[in-house]
Design a protein around this motif. Structure first.
Motif, mmCIF file in Angstrom:
data_model
loop_
_atom_site.group_PDB
_atom_site.id
_atom_site.type_symbol
_atom_site.label_atom_id
_atom_site.label_comp_id
_atom_site.label_asym_id
_atom_site.label_seq_id
_atom_site.Cartn_x
_atom_site.Cartn_y
_atom_site.Cartn_z
ATOM 1 N N LEU A 104 0.823 -1.212 0.000
ATOM 2 C CA LEU A 104 0.000 0.000 0.000
ATOM 3 C C LEU A 104 0.854 1.256 0.000
ATOM 4 O O LEU A 104 1.761 1.393 0.819
ATOM 5 N N HIS A 105 0.540 2.202 -0.916
ATOM 6 C CA HIS A 105 1.048 3.568 -0.787
ATOM 7 C C HIS A 105 0.202 4.234 0.295
ATOM 8 O O HIS A 105 -1.020 4.345 0.131
ATOM 9 N N PRO A 106 0.803 4.692 1.395
ATOM 10 C CA PRO A 106 -0.013 5.160 2.517
ATOM 11 C C PRO A 106 -0.854 6.385 2.225
ATOM 12 O O PRO A 106 -1.904 6.579 2.842
ATOM 13 N N GLY A 107 -0.407 7.228 1.300
ATOM 14 C CA GLY A 107 -1.249 8.359 0.911
ATOM 15 C C GLY A 107 -0.554 9.703 0.984
ATOM 16 O O GLY A 107 0.563 9.841 1.502
ATOM 17 N N SER A 108 -1.258 10.720 0.479
ATOM 18 C CA SER A 108 -0.765 12.101 0.473
ATOM 19 C C SER A 108 -1.741 12.980 1.257
ATOM 20 O O SER A 108 -2.958 12.881 1.081
ATOM 21 N N HIS A 109 -1.196 13.856 2.100
ATOM 22 C CA HIS A 109 -2.086 14.659 2.951
ATOM 23 C C HIS A 109 -2.755 15.799 2.196
ATOM 24 O O HIS A 109 -3.785 16.339 2.636
ATOM 25 N N VAL A 110 -2.219 16.191 1.025
ATOM 26 C CA VAL A 110 -2.820 17.203 0.141
ATOM 27 C C VAL A 110 -3.190 18.471 0.909
ATOM 28 O O VAL A 110 -4.334 18.948 0.851
ATOM 29 N N GLY A 111 -2.215 19.000 1.643
ATOM 30 C CA GLY A 111 -2.409 20.291 2.294
ATOM 31 C C GLY A 111 -2.885 20.230 3.731
ATOM 32 O O GLY A 111 -2.934 21.272 4.403
ATOM 33 N N LEU A 112 -3.230 19.062 4.233
ATOM 34 C CA LEU A 112 -3.708 18.961 5.616
ATOM 35 C C LEU A 112 -2.570 19.016 6.625
ATOM 36 O O LEU A 112 -2.813 19.246 7.810
ATOM 37 N N GLY A 113 -1.343 18.767 6.160
ATOM 38 C CA GLY A 113 -0.190 18.725 7.050
ATOM 39 C C GLY A 113 0.192 17.297 7.384
ATOM 40 O O GLY A 113 -0.655 16.396 7.385
ATOM 41 N N GLU A 114 1.471 17.107 7.660
ATOM 42 C CA GLU A 114 1.975 15.750 7.882
ATOM 43 C C GLU A 114 1.354 15.086 9.109
ATOM 44 O O GLU A 114 0.996 13.903 9.072
ATOM 45 N N GLU A 115 1.228 15.830 10.200
ATOM 46 C CA GLU A 115 0.694 15.242 11.433
ATOM 47 C C GLU A 115 -0.740 14.750 11.226
ATOM 48 O O GLU A 115 -1.086 13.616 11.600
ATOM 49 N N LYS A 116 -1.572 15.589 10.642
ATOM 50 C CA LYS A 116 -2.966 15.217 10.381
ATOM 51 C C LYS A 116 -3.029 14.057 9.398
ATOM 52 O O LYS A 116 -3.827 13.116 9.569
ATOM 53 N N GLY A 117 -2.191 14.096 8.372
ATOM 54 C CA GLY A 117 -2.183 13.017 7.379
ATOM 55 C C GLY A 117 -1.807 11.686 7.989
ATOM 56 O O GLY A 117 -2.435 10.650 7.715
ATOM 57 N N LEU A 118 -0.779 11.687 8.851
ATOM 58 C CA LEU A 118 -0.358 10.447 9.512
ATOM 59 C C LEU A 118 -1.456 9.915 10.425
ATOM 60 O O LEU A 118 -1.713 8.706 10.468
ATOM 61 N N ASP A 119 -2.125 10.806 11.137
ATOM 62 C CA ASP A 119 -3.208 10.368 12.015
ATOM 63 C C ASP A 119 -4.385 9.805 11.214
ATOM 64 O O ASP A 119 -5.054 8.862 11.660
#
Length: 218
Positions: free
Chosen positions: A48-63
């Motif tokens: 799986l490619h875990p994904g891109s946060h697309v402007g939400l920020g790394e912390e929010k994207g990881l969560d």
């Protein structure tokens, strides 16, 4: 005569677990369906490619990734999701060992592992000439037992470019010396390796023959 235990499925690129503003539920449900298909076929691992946060920020994207994977893996289907190491193109996550560790530690599931992609490692800033040092650090931070397969690709781009464009084996920045260092590493030789180079069947056959004849040590 292919050993089914070494067959790996790759999740579709349309899945993005890092951004929860548009197709988040679709991505979660789609990956659940892919896991069901794997279980039906008796295949144990899906990359799986875990994904891109697309402007939400790394912390929010990881969560977001953690929340989604907890949901997806809440029912044990006997299939392991392998987080792929990413190049860091755009707002991609999974580009560093620390990001992957965060996902694995917070999901806390036996059905979560890692796929190392050699092009992505190079493009994310991992110096393949110091590959052993990278593996030692990975082992300390995450544990090499979490690595279940290798995507073997050369890279069209220079080190630390964050581009993610695969190249044929020996024709990119890793070169045959770098590729040889990876495929012959004693801590990885037991794993299945997969070519994702820009090639056709005859080209793949030639790459495999060259590697087996000239660069894979006994």
């Amino acid at each position: 005569n292919i050993d089914k235990s070494k067959v790996i499925v790759h999740a579709p690129y349309i899945i993005n677990l890092a951004n929860d503003t548009k197709s988040y539920d679709f991505s979660i449900n789609f990956l659940k369906q892919e896991i069901d298909r794997c279980a039906t076929l008796g295949i144990k691992n899906i990359v799986l490619h875990p994904g891109s946060h697309v402007g939400l920020g790394e912390e929010k994207g990881l969560d977001n990734i953690v929340f989604a994977l907890k949901n997806i893996l809440s029912e044990d289907k006997g299939v392991t999701i392998l987080i792929e190491t990413m190049a860091g193109k755009g707002s991609e996550l999974g580009k560093t060992t620390d990001e992957i560790k965060y996902i694995i530690d917070n999901v806390n599931s036996k059905n979560l592992g890692v796929c190392l992609d050699t092009c992505h490692l190079n493009d994310s800033g991992i110096d393949i000439s110091k590959f052993n040092e990278y593996l030692e650090e990975f082992d300390k931070v995450i544990g090499l037992e979490k690595v279940k397969c290798i995507h073997l690709n050369d890279s069209k781009n220079p080190f630390n470019s964050h581009k993610d464009r695969h190249e044929k084996i020996g024709e990119g920045s890793l070169g045959l010396e770098g590729i040889s260092r990876i495929i012959n590493h004693p801590k990885l030789k037991h794993l299945p390796f997969f070519l994702e180079t820009p090639n056709e069947l005859d080209g793949y056959k030639n790459e495999i023959e060259v590697l087996r004849k000239e660069y894979i040590e006994d």
